[in-house]
Write an enzyme that holds these catalytic residues in place. Structure first.
Site, PDB file in Angstrom:
ATOM      1  N   CYS A   2       0.839  -1.187   0.000  1.00 19.52           N
ATOM      2  CA  CYS A   2       0.000   0.000   0.000  1.00 19.52           C
ATOM      3  C   CYS A   2       0.878   1.242   0.000  1.00 19.52           C
ATOM      4  O   CYS A   2       2.090   1.152   0.190  1.00 19.52           O
ATOM      5  CB  CYS A   2      -0.879   0.048   1.252  1.00 19.52           C
ATOM      6  N   GLY A  28      -0.518   0.649  -5.023  1.00 22.13           N
ATOM      7  CA  GLY A  28      -1.806   0.009  -4.763  1.00 22.13           C
ATOM      8  C   GLY A  28      -2.885   0.545  -5.663  1.00 22.13           C
ATOM      9  O   GLY A  28      -3.012   1.766  -5.822  1.00 22.13           O
ATOM     10  N   ASN A 102       0.721   0.920   5.785  1.00 26.10           N
ATOM     11  CA  ASN A 102       1.456   0.160   4.768  1.00 26.10           C
ATOM     12  C   ASN A 102       2.302  -0.878   5.495  1.00 26.10           C
ATOM     13  O   ASN A 102       3.120  -0.516   6.337  1.00 26.10           O
ATOM     14  CB  ASN A 102       2.343   1.115   3.953  1.00 26.10           C
ATOM     15  N   GLY A 103       2.117  -2.148   5.131  1.00 32.46           N
ATOM     16  CA  GLY A 103       2.868  -3.227   5.780  1.00 32.46           C
ATOM     17  C   GLY A 103       1.913  -4.288   6.268  1.00 32.46           C
ATOM     18  O   GLY A 103       0.704  -4.189   6.045  1.00 32.46           O
ATOM     19  N   TYR A 246      11.922  -3.777  -7.106  1.00 32.49           N
ATOM     20  CA  TYR A 246      10.704  -3.694  -7.922  1.00 32.49           C
ATOM     21  C   TYR A 246       9.698  -2.660  -7.444  1.00 32.49           C
ATOM     22  O   TYR A 246       9.133  -1.939  -8.242  1.00 32.49           O
ATOM     23  CB  TYR A 246      10.011  -5.059  -7.947  1.00 32.49           C
TER      24      TYR A 246
END
Ligand code: AMP
Length: 481
Positions: A2, A28, A102-103, A246
């Site tokens: 995210c 996301g 996020n995570g 990436y």
């Protein structure tokens, strides 16, 4: 995975957050949301799909206030539902709070069971919701105290933003799995503070990058300014190395290091470790990227291999998700819709195709065939990271082990499957050395990061945080991130 964005002290907080989320869209695409505060109450808006589709001018206009947090959520197999879209916003006994995460939390099931036994009622299947319940249950007298107490209960990866009526709180987990940075933005009435997963939006909104939050750092932004503290026991740094490979956008900085420069360094290292069989002297070798993920690494590879870089595959930028089921007669439809072979660059050549990673192997197989069908004499696949053998429990949506081709196949078998003339991966040591070489140049504190300062569990299986037994057995596809 995210992306999160937050701003404090700007009269157009919602509009700026909307722009900020655009520049984090790569993190996301499943849902997007913004919560604003006018100092007295929180106003949320969440929608499924891309940022652009989720907010009309009227939606943005009703998001009043000079502070906001926003979130973009990555699509996963399960849990694709507006209920799981963030930021979550709740009212509780001490006011209101919104959260954007996020995570992934590795012990959320254990904490959730404990909370449910005490009577908490959950509304989503997201791991993030346990943090909201822990905050509501805290007896601390300040919002930052409640946030710190709640986060001490959870384990795993979080770069997380909270918005109360009066404060923006940004926290990076003690291992610093996920990036989080801050910036400043001048406007007619003063200066706003911005925080974001990556500084990709800062140019767009006219903000200046100040620094990354340190692992374990909590930033509290309020009417009286910015306070920083370290409320957790120190842990070893475990930055996700896949952000560099990436995930992050190439124009990003992570802890000051340029992702683009890192990726070029990965390509150079890959060319050293895995040169094309037969060398590049014949004048018939070309290096082509799989756009966009393999682009910077291919530039580095071509540079080190002294071979021409060509655009052998052309990417359509107009393909979103397609809902048409490909029929047998048009197999490879998905990849063909996105990538087309450029025969002028491929015909009669020994082609080195550079990409960042192989997950299931299906994309690579289709690309190798496409390049060969376009007249390439040989197709050599080079991957700028080690074989992806392990699922991620810290926020990247890597599939279960059974779906990861490198978990059950040797490199020779992968080569046969993708029908390439040769396949070469970057070694773990090469990956770490290349990332470190760029980080070192960006650092001023003399820190000497080694292999142990990154999380590379997807390549090595060395998970820095143990996960609850349920995860091991079920190989969960976690839903936040
Ligand atoms: P495949 O091997 O067909 O499953 O797809 C591999 C491609 O997916 C790689 O070239 C990457 O660019 C991209 N990729 C790698 N990891 C992820 C991820 N976690 N989510 C989405 N795409 C990914």
């Amino acid at each position: 995975m995210c992306g999160v964005f937050g701003i404090f002290g700007h009269p157009e907080a919602a509009n700026i957050t909307y722009l900020g989320l655009h520049a984090l869209q790569h993190r996301g695409q499943e849902s997007a949301g913004i919560v604003t505060s006018d100092g007295e109450r929180l106003t949320p808006h969440r929608a499924m799909g891309l940022v652009q589709a989720g907010f009309t001018p009227a939606d943005l206009a009703q998001l009043e206030g000079d502070r906001a947090i926003g979130h973009v959520r990555y699509s996963t197999a399960g849990g694709s539902h507006i209920r799981n879209a963030q930021p979550f916003a709740v009212d509780y006994a001490r006011g209101s709070i919104a959260v954007a995460h996020n995570g992934n939390l590795t012990n959320h099931e254990v904490v959730r069971e404990r909370l449910e036994a005490r009577g908490s009622i959950f509304q989503s299947v997201s791991d993030t919701e346990v943090i909201v319940h822990l905050i509501a249950a805290s007896t601390q007298t300040t919002a930052e105290g409640r946030v710190a107490e709640a986060l001490r209960e959870v384990e795993g990866a979080y770069s997380i933003l909270f918005l109360t009526e009066s404060e923006l709180i940004a926290v990076r987990d003690p291992m610093g799995f996920r990036p989080l940075c801050m910036g400043k933005m001048k406007h007619a009435g003063g200066e706003a503070i911005v925080v974001a997963s990556e500084p990709t939006s800062f140019d767009l909104i006219g903000a200046t990058y100040v620094r990354d939050l340190e692992p374990g750092e909590m930033l509290v932004v309020g009417p009286d300014g910015v306070r920083s503290s370290k409320p957790f026991a120190p842990q070893p740094r475990k930055l996700c190395i896949f952000e560099h490979v990436y995930f992050a956008r190439p124009d990003s900085l992570i802890e000051g290091a340029s992702v683009y420069e890192v990726r070029k360094a990965l390509g150079r290292k890959l060319a050293e470790e895995s040169p094309v069989p037969g060398g590049t002297d014949g004048g018939d070798v070309v290096v082509i990227p799989v756009p966009d993920s393999g682009l910077p690494a291919a530039i580095g590879f071509a540079d080190r291999a002294r071979a021409p870089f060509e655009m052998g595959l052309i990417r359509s930028h107009y393909v979103g998700r397609t809902f048409i089921e490909p029929q047998q007669s048009i197999r490879h439809f998905g990849v063909r819709l996105k990538l087309s072979p450029n025969r002028a660059a491929l015909q009669g050549k020994r082609v080195i195709v550079v990409d960042d990673s192989i997950v299931r192997g299906t994309t690579s197989r289709k690309i190798v065939k496409m390049v060969r069908d376009a007249g390439a004499k040989e197709v050599h696949l080079r991957i700028s990271s080690p074989p992806t053998r392990w699922p991620c429990f810290y926020g990247i949506d890597t599939p279960t082990r059974s779906e990861l081709i490198a978990a059950s196949h040797s490199i020779d078998e992968i080569c046969k499957y993708v029908t390439a003339d040769s396949v070469g991966y970057l070694s773990l040591e090469g990956l770490v050395t290349a990332v470190r070489s760029i980080e070192r140049a960006a650092q001023t504190d003399g820190r000497e990061p080694g292999q142990e300062t990154y999380c590379h569990a997807c390549f090595s299986g060395a998970y820095p945080v143990a996960f609850a037994p349920a995860h091991k057995g079920r190989q969960l596809r976690l839903v936040a991130g």
